[in-house]
Design an enzyme around this catalytic site. Structure first.
Site, mmCIF file in Angstrom:
data_model
loop_
_atom_site.group_PDB
_atom_site.id
_atom_site.type_symbol
_atom_site.label_atom_id
_atom_site.label_comp_id
_atom_site.label_asym_id
_atom_site.label_seq_id
_atom_site.Cartn_x
_atom_site.Cartn_y
_atom_site.Cartn_z
ATOM 1 N N TRP A 31 -16.038 -49.705 -4.507
ATOM 2 C CA TRP A 31 -15.454 -48.590 -5.254
ATOM 3 C C TRP A 31 -14.954 -49.058 -6.614
ATOM 4 O O TRP A 31 -15.028 -48.325 -7.601
ATOM 5 C CB TRP A 31 -14.305 -47.988 -4.452
ATOM 6 C CG TRP A 31 -13.568 -46.883 -5.146
ATOM 7 C CD1 TRP A 31 -13.841 -45.534 -5.100
ATOM 8 C CD2 TRP A 31 -12.421 -47.019 -6.016
ATOM 9 N NE1 TRP A 31 -12.948 -44.830 -5.866
ATOM 10 C CE2 TRP A 31 -12.071 -45.713 -6.447
ATOM 11 C CE3 TRP A 31 -11.678 -48.083 -6.472
ATOM 12 C CZ2 TRP A 31 -10.999 -45.473 -7.300
ATOM 13 C CZ3 TRP A 31 -10.614 -47.852 -7.330
ATOM 14 C CH2 TRP A 31 -10.282 -46.567 -7.738
ATOM 15 N N HIS A 32 -14.461 -50.301 -6.664
ATOM 16 C CA HIS A 32 -13.881 -50.810 -7.907
ATOM 17 C C HIS A 32 -14.923 -51.080 -8.987
ATOM 18 O O HIS A 32 -14.573 -51.071 -10.176
ATOM 19 C CB HIS A 32 -13.084 -52.091 -7.641
ATOM 20 C CG HIS A 32 -11.746 -51.841 -7.023
ATOM 21 N ND1 HIS A 32 -11.569 -51.649 -5.668
ATOM 22 C CD2 HIS A 32 -10.509 -51.741 -7.572
ATOM 23 C CE1 HIS A 32 -10.290 -51.442 -5.410
ATOM 24 N NE2 HIS A 32 -9.621 -51.487 -6.543
ATOM 25 N N GLY A 33 -16.144 -51.317 -8.618
ATOM 26 C CA GLY A 33 -17.133 -51.559 -9.665
ATOM 27 C C GLY A 33 -18.466 -52.019 -9.114
ATOM 28 O O GLY A 33 -18.579 -52.463 -7.964
ATOM 29 N N PHE A 44 -12.882 -48.250 -13.635
ATOM 30 C CA PHE A 44 -13.269 -48.001 -12.248
ATOM 31 C C PHE A 44 -13.366 -46.517 -11.966
ATOM 32 O O PHE A 44 -13.897 -46.113 -10.982
ATOM 33 C CB PHE A 44 -12.263 -48.651 -11.290
ATOM 34 C CG PHE A 44 -12.058 -50.128 -11.544
ATOM 35 C CD1 PHE A 44 -13.123 -50.937 -11.894
ATOM 36 C CD2 PHE A 44 -10.794 -50.684 -11.439
ATOM 37 C CE1 PHE A 44 -12.932 -52.292 -12.146
ATOM 38 C CE2 PHE A 44 -10.598 -52.033 -11.678
ATOM 39 C CZ PHE A 44 -11.667 -52.834 -12.030
#
Length: 484
Positions: free
Chosen positions: A325-327, A484
């Site tokens: 999800w963060h990248g 993000f």
């Protein structure tokens, strides 16, 4: 529009004055004003992506209504999955398309097949991961009959796009924020004072702590091959402090700003670096995201029910998905994997809920055992952050290899190390204040420094002077989680 910008410093008082003086006791007018202000706030980033935000709002608004009125289970599922598919589709195209194409191409090259993939030359819309999760939780809760659909389009649009939380959270729930949007709000002096204090502390975290640590973290990570293990360890520590000051600073400004308008947003940070184990850390770090994955992924998968294999599978899955999800980089996935490894002993031995209370509650200092546990947890967190910050997996392993070499024992030196002493002093003071205020929502909410009002106000003015000094001596820096 950045929270740490002159633009926002002008924008906020104008909206505040219009809200309380021109739309006073007119709930519909207040909500409409906040919606217009929120769309303007988002449009300042890139007005071309306003259509994406508005489309997402309309999609989930109408999907929620259709799920509610549908008479068959099939129809309910159709509208639910339509919303989920389109939302995740947009997220996948803008955020993950290039990652999947490039990873697939690299995989083919390993077996001797060459591919020239076409990547998308698009900018990642700011906040897309956050407002997408707002909408997803809303339609899922309607599908599960936890809430009724919101019929007022303005109110629902404000729930998704409320400007304090729009671009980097916290990730709100309809059950928490929508009732506040629909309820008449009156100006409360104490709530506004708390809001201003929290904004002040958030700006201090971002401008004085995070942005200064970023200078040294960037220098060291961007030139990691040139430095010894001792310097690289310093770089990891600087980034550890930077990301906390940056993201919790944003959250403090967001929550403080919302308080000025009579709203209480979900708490996103609760002094995570004072945690005594990794499980406690994840109850205190990015709380709104952790609880989102718990409620909408971990529990539906079975949670901790069943045997050990189920617990292991579900834990690794949510941490890897959280990392992704963060990248769109393998470093984030590996970061999630590492945290799953770190938390696994407490999951298997069911000790993950041992530390629910505040550390050393009612005491000035922790015990020897608590101190050891805090330091151990902190060092594990620093280790994991190396992967989060590195450009790729190879760089992360090279940094770690050098940290665990003989060069760790050398005296650290890098360009600007003398200037870093001031940052180190501010950081020590910052964590001391955080420790003193750890039993409150934010560190300076009820901080007592002496019995004199003069001393109290001197402390606040000192914070303001530090913020203004560092803000004027450097350019405005974007918050980390905007990517993000």
């Amino acid at each position: 529009m950045l929270f740490n910008s002159l633009h926002f410093a002008i924008f906020l008082p104008i909206v505040f004055a219009l809200y309380w003086f021109f739309t006073k006791r007119n709930l519909r007018g207040q909500n409409l004003l906040l919606l217009i202000a929120s769309l303007y706030f988002y449009g300042c980033w890139d007005y071309r992506f306003l259509f994406l935000l508005v489309f997402s709002i309309l999609l989930d608004y109408f999907s929620g209504i259709q799920i509610s009125v549908a008479r068959s289970k099939y129809s309910k599922r159709f509208w639910l999955w339509l919303s989920i598919s389109i939302n995740l589709g947009f997220l996948g195209i803008f955020k993950y398309y290039n990652f999947f194409v490039e990873s697939f191409s690299q995989g083919l090259s390993l077996v001797g097949l060459n591919m020239n993939p076409r990547s998308l030359q698009v900018i990642l819309p700011v906040g897309i991961s956050f407002y997408t999760f707002h909408g997803l939780s809303y339609v899922i809760d309607i599908y599960k009959d936890k809430i009724a659909p919101e019929k007022n389009l303005v109110d629902y649009s404000l729930f998704v796009s409320f400007f304090p939380l729009l671009v980097a959270g916290p990730i709100e729930r309809a059950t928490h924020l929508l009732p506040q949007i629909k309820k008449e709000r009156q100006f409360v002096y104490g709530q506004s004072v708390d809001g201003l204090k929290q904004i002040l502390w958030g700006l201090f975290k971002k401008i004085v702590i995070a942005d200064n640590c970023a200078i040294f973290a960037d220098e060291i990570f961007n030139n990691s091959s040139n430095y010894s293990g001792s310097v690289l360890l310093l770089g990891a520590l600087y980034f550890t402090i930077q990301i906390y000051g940056d993201f919790s600073g944003y959250s403090d400004i967001a929550l403080g700003t919302a308080r000025l308008f009579g709203f209480d947003l979900l708490r996103n940070f609760s002094y995570p670096y004072f945690s005594r184990d990794i499980a406690e850390f994840w109850r205190r770090w990015h709380i709104s995201l952790s609880t989102w994955f718990r409620d909408y992924l971990y529990i539906p998968l079975g949670g901790s029910k069943g045997g050990a294999l189920n617990r292991i599978r579900n834990t690794f899955l949510i941490f890897i998905v959280s990392g992704f999800w963060h990248g769109s980089n393998w470093t984030f996935i590996f970061w999630g994997f590492l945290n799953a490894l770190f938390i696994m002993p407490s999951i298997l031995f069911k000790t993950n809920r041992d530390n629910l209370n505040i550390v050393a509650q009612g005491k000035l200092l922790p015990s020897v055992g608590e101190t050891f546990n805090i330091l151990t947890t902190f060092l594990l967190t620093v280790f994991a952050w190396i992967f989060f910050r590195s450009e790729n997996i190879l760089q992360a392993f090279q940094i770690i290899t050098r940290i665990f070499s003989k060069s760790l024992l050398s005296l650290p030196y890098f360009e600007g190390i003398g200037m870093s002493v001031t940052t180190l002093i501010f950081t020590v003071i910052f964590f001391f204040v955080e420790w003193l205020g750890r039993e409150h929502q934010f560190a300076i909410q009820k901080l007592q420094i002496g019995n004199s009002r003069f001393i109290q106000w001197s402390f606040y003015y000192l914070i303001i002077i530090c913020i203004l000094f560092y803000a004027s001596s450097s350019t405005e820096k974007q918050f980390i989680y905007f990517q993000f």
